[in-house]
Design a protein around this motif. Sequence first.
Motif, PDB file in Angstrom:
ATOM      1  N   ALA A 124      -1.994   0.087  12.809  1.00 38.09           N
ATOM      2  CA  ALA A 124      -0.891   0.177  13.216  1.00 38.09           C
ATOM      3  C   ALA A 124       0.143  -1.112  13.371  1.00 38.09           C
ATOM      4  N   ALA A 125      -0.800  -2.266  14.252  1.00 35.69           N
ATOM      5  CA  ALA A 125      -0.831  -3.867  13.345  1.00 35.69           C
ATOM      6  C   ALA A 125      -0.544  -4.105  12.531  1.00 35.69           C
ATOM      7  N   PHE A 126      -1.179  -3.941  11.550  1.00 33.19           N
ATOM      8  CA  PHE A 126      -0.724  -4.538  10.325  1.00 33.19           C
ATOM      9  C   PHE A 126       0.532  -4.392   9.788  1.00 33.19           C
ATOM     10  N   GLU A 127       0.969  -2.808   9.953  1.00 33.52           N
ATOM     11  CA  GLU A 127       1.933  -2.368   9.254  1.00 33.52           C
ATOM     12  C   GLU A 127       3.255  -2.923  10.266  1.00 33.52           C
ATOM     13  N   THR A 128       2.774  -2.719  11.207  1.00 31.54           N
ATOM     14  CA  THR A 128       3.926  -3.833  12.034  1.00 31.54           C
ATOM     15  C   THR A 128       4.346  -5.463  11.860  1.00 31.54           C
ATOM     16  N   PHE A 129       3.447  -6.218  11.811  1.00 32.55           N
ATOM     17  CA  PHE A 129       3.020  -7.227  10.902  1.00 32.55           C
ATOM     18  C   PHE A 129       3.461  -7.484   9.596  1.00 32.55           C
ATOM     19  N   ALA A 130       3.600  -6.334   8.821  1.00 37.03           N
ATOM     20  CA  ALA A 130       3.675  -6.691   7.115  1.00 37.03           C
ATOM     21  C   ALA A 130       4.875  -6.358   6.897  1.00 37.03           C
ATOM     22  N   ALA A 131       5.400  -5.444   7.897  1.00 34.32           N
ATOM     23  CA  ALA A 131       7.200  -4.759   7.859  1.00 34.32           C
ATOM     24  C   ALA A 131       7.407  -4.282   6.596  1.00 34.32           C
ATOM     25  N   GLY A 132       6.790  -3.185   6.228  1.00 33.11           N
ATOM     26  CA  GLY A 132       6.939  -2.863   5.127  1.00 33.11           C
ATOM     27  C   GLY A 132       6.424  -2.942   3.904  1.00 33.11           C
ATOM     28  N   LEU A 133       6.369  -4.577   4.120  1.00 35.31           N
ATOM     29  CA  LEU A 133       5.593  -4.292   2.464  1.00 35.31           C
ATOM     30  C   LEU A 133       5.030  -4.834   0.867  1.00 35.31           C
ATOM     31  N   PRO A 134       3.706  -4.467   2.206  1.00 31.16           N
ATOM     32  CA  PRO A 134       2.430  -3.839   1.610  1.00 31.16           C
ATOM     33  C   PRO A 134       2.316  -3.073   0.873  1.00 31.16           C
ATOM     34  N   THR A 135       1.603  -3.584  -0.355  1.00 30.43           N
ATOM     35  CA  THR A 135       1.142  -1.777  -0.822  1.00 30.43           C
ATOM     36  C   THR A 135      -0.039  -1.554  -1.069  1.00 30.43           C
ATOM     37  N   GLU A 136      -0.911  -0.322  -0.362  1.00 32.98           N
ATOM     38  CA  GLU A 136      -1.527   0.075  -0.266  1.00 32.98           C
ATOM     39  C   GLU A 136      -2.282   0.264  -2.104  1.00 32.98           C
ATOM     40  N   CYS A 137      -3.901  -0.739  -2.056  1.00 27.35           N
ATOM     41  CA  CYS A 137      -5.003  -0.211  -3.541  1.00 27.35           C
ATOM     42  C   CYS A 137      -5.957  -0.051  -3.657  1.00 27.35           C
ATOM     43  N   PRO A 138      -6.283   0.907  -3.901  1.00 31.11           N
ATOM     44  CA  PRO A 138      -7.214   2.299  -3.941  1.00 31.11           C
ATOM     45  C   PRO A 138      -8.604   0.751  -4.428  1.00 31.11           C
ATOM     46  N   PRO A 139      -9.753   0.961  -3.612  1.00 33.51           N
ATOM     47  CA  PRO A 139     -11.025   0.403  -3.734  1.00 33.51           C
ATOM     48  C   PRO A 139     -11.603   0.220  -5.883  1.00 33.51           C
ATOM     49  N   THR A 140     -10.724   0.241  -6.482  1.00 33.64           N
ATOM     50  CA  THR A 140     -11.803  -0.267  -7.985  1.00 33.64           C
ATOM     51  C   THR A 140     -11.270  -1.090  -8.495  1.00 33.64           C
ATOM     52  N   LEU A 141     -11.965  -1.345  -9.522  1.00 34.09           N
ATOM     53  CA  LEU A 141     -12.213  -2.552 -10.313  1.00 34.09           C
ATOM     54  C   LEU A 141     -10.337  -2.734 -10.780  1.00 34.09           C
ATOM     55  N   GLU A 142     -10.527  -1.681 -11.149  1.00 37.78           N
ATOM     56  CA  GLU A 142      -9.058  -1.288 -12.150  1.00 37.78           C
ATOM     57  C   GLU A 142      -7.953  -1.594 -11.064  1.00 37.78           C
ATOM     58  N   ALA A 143      -7.739  -0.949  -9.906  1.00 35.77           N
ATOM     59  CA  ALA A 143      -6.803  -1.319  -9.355  1.00 35.77           C
ATOM     60  C   ALA A 143      -6.981  -2.766  -8.684  1.00 35.77           C
ATOM     61  N   LEU A 144      -7.854  -3.397  -8.452  1.00 32.71           N
ATOM     62  CA  LEU A 144      -7.398  -4.581  -7.850  1.00 32.71           C
ATOM     63  C   LEU A 144      -7.153  -6.001  -9.299  1.00 32.71           C
ATOM     64  N   THR A 145      -7.865  -5.711 -10.274  1.00 33.33           N
ATOM     65  CA  THR A 145      -7.595  -6.267 -11.500  1.00 33.33           C
ATOM     66  C   THR A 145      -6.096  -6.824 -11.281  1.00 33.33           C
TER      67      THR A 145
END
Length: 62
Positions: A40-61
């Motif tokens: 919740a604190a991160f979502e407030t700080f990030a103000a809608g900018l982040p994209t959740e990334c699944p913990p897979t090599l493909e997603a990270l690269t």
Amino acid sequence: MILNKFGKQEAEGRGFREVLAGAVAEGIPVLVGLNALNKAAFETFAAGLPTECPPTLEALTQ
């Protein structure tokens, strides 16, 4: 930039918050670990900018 986690210090307004904000302002891609306790604190700080990334090599690269 990779930050191990957005933890208690960042959730409380300290820690690497300013570094994260500065990196984003400079257009630097940022990867941040996050647990449910500080989500919740991160979502407030990030103000809608982040994209959740699944913990897979493909997603990270992408």
